[in-house]
Design a protein around this motif. Structure first.
Motif, PDB file in Angstrom:
ATOM      1  N   LYS A 170     -22.016 -12.291   4.374  1.00  0.00           N
ATOM      2  CA  LYS A 170     -22.873 -11.412   3.558  1.00  0.00           C
ATOM      3  C   LYS A 170     -24.342 -11.791   3.690  1.00  0.00           C
ATOM      4  N   ASN A 189     -12.048  -7.209  -4.832  1.00  0.00           N
ATOM      5  CA  ASN A 189     -11.877  -7.972  -3.596  1.00  0.00           C
ATOM      6  C   ASN A 189     -10.436  -8.399  -3.354  1.00  0.00           C
ATOM      7  N   SER A 247     -17.430 -15.199   3.241  1.00  0.00           N
ATOM      8  CA  SER A 247     -18.531 -14.414   2.676  1.00  0.00           C
ATOM      9  C   SER A 247     -19.921 -14.966   2.987  1.00  0.00           C
ATOM     10  N   ALA A 304     -18.877  -7.914   5.001  1.00  0.00           N
ATOM     11  CA  ALA A 304     -18.712  -8.893   3.928  1.00  0.00           C
ATOM     12  C   ALA A 304     -18.160 -10.220   4.410  1.00  0.00           C
ATOM     13  N   ASP A 339     -16.754  -6.947  -1.849  1.00  0.00           N
ATOM     14  CA  ASP A 339     -16.873  -6.841  -0.391  1.00  0.00           C
ATOM     15  C   ASP A 339     -17.261  -5.435   0.054  1.00  0.00           C
TER      16      ASP A 339
END
Length: 285
Positions: A26, A82, A23, A166, A118
């Protein structure tokens, strides 16, 4: 701007091998979103997603109120955990992944409740592609990776060809540090403003209250960046021990890259544990 220390506990050659950032992806998405916003592809962060990609929406008036700001602050109210997101999107391979996400039920009114997901950054990735004709990956390579000299990478896409918004980005630890240095420099690299400084400031400042989760740990949330109150710092955070942590008061960028098959709770690869690990470095400097 200087490499102070690095260590590779498994194999020194890992310095030049890319790994899955999870992540942390992101936060890279956030940087490119800032470029899109600065160049006028988005009218406002309060612009409704429905106005940008109306063909993907169900007949749901509540969902049609979702804004870009709510996507960037994890407040869309879409009920898509998620724990099942990757399985349903990348293994289940729906014909239209974006429509599949937006067809999910809602657990809250948009803007009402923080829920780390996500699906939100993936919707941003699709929207960037739909508006510009270039994928999130293409924009990142053109506007960030090429100026930073990042060539050793891999980035996956969903079954429809949308860059994973994500997670899914793989780069080397030193290249992670370059991205951290870019943000520490307020978006400037070698005298060239790659990301608008006002976006860097906004995305790494308080944008949403995470409730008890944030209060218990001393965290807030920006635009896909985690804010550490006690150090006036911020971090990109990926599952399994992947971090780009920036401490502006000390001109410090700290990077940690880990194997992707770790369990955060079992191994202790969460942000609070990272803070415990590097606390002597931060507080005794």
């Amino acid at each position: 701007g200087k490499l102070v220390f690095e260590s590779y506990v498994r194999d020194a050659a890992d310095r030049d091998r890319h790994g899955h950032l999870q992540s942390v992806t992101k936060s890279i998405n956030s940087l490119v979103s800032g470029i899109m916003f600065s160049e006028g592809y988005f009218d406002s962060l309060d612009q409704k997603l429905f106005d940008l990609i109306p063909d993907k929406f169900p007949n749901d008036e509540q969902k049609k109120q979702i804004t870009l700001r709510q996507l960037l602050t994890m407040r869309t109210g879409i009920d898509f955990n998620n724990d099942v997101f990757s399985m349903e999107i990348y293994v289940g391979k729906p014909d239209d992944p974006i429509k599949y996400i937006l067809d999910k039920s809602s657990f809250a009114t948009p803007g009402e409740e923080f829920f780390y997901q996500d699906c939100n950054p993936h919707l941003i990735s699709y929207t960037i592609g739909a508006l510009t004709g270039k994928t999130l990956e293409e924009w990142t390579v053109e506007r960030l990776f090429t100026p930073l000299g990042i060539t050793n990478y891999h980035w996956g896409s969903d079954p429809g060809g949308t860059t994973m918004g994500a997670h899914g980005l793989h780069i080397t630890p030193r290249d992670m540090a370059k991205l951290g240095q870019l943000v520490l420099n307020n978006g400037n690299w070698d005298g060239v403003q790659l990301v608008d400084s006002t976006w860097i400031a906004a995305s790494t400042q308080f944008q949403t209250d995470m409730g008890d989760w944030g209060d218990d740990n001393g965290w807030d949330y920006g635009y896909y960046w985690w804010l550490i109150r006690e150090w006036n710092a911020f971090s990109a955070w990926g599952h399994g021990g992947n971090f780009i942590l920036v401490v502006p008061d000390q001109d410090l960028v700290f990077v940690l890259s880990s194997l992707p098959d770790t369990n955060d709770e079992l191994v202790g690869t969460t942000l609070d544990r990272l803070q415990d690990l590097i606390r002597p470095l931060i507080e005794n400097n």
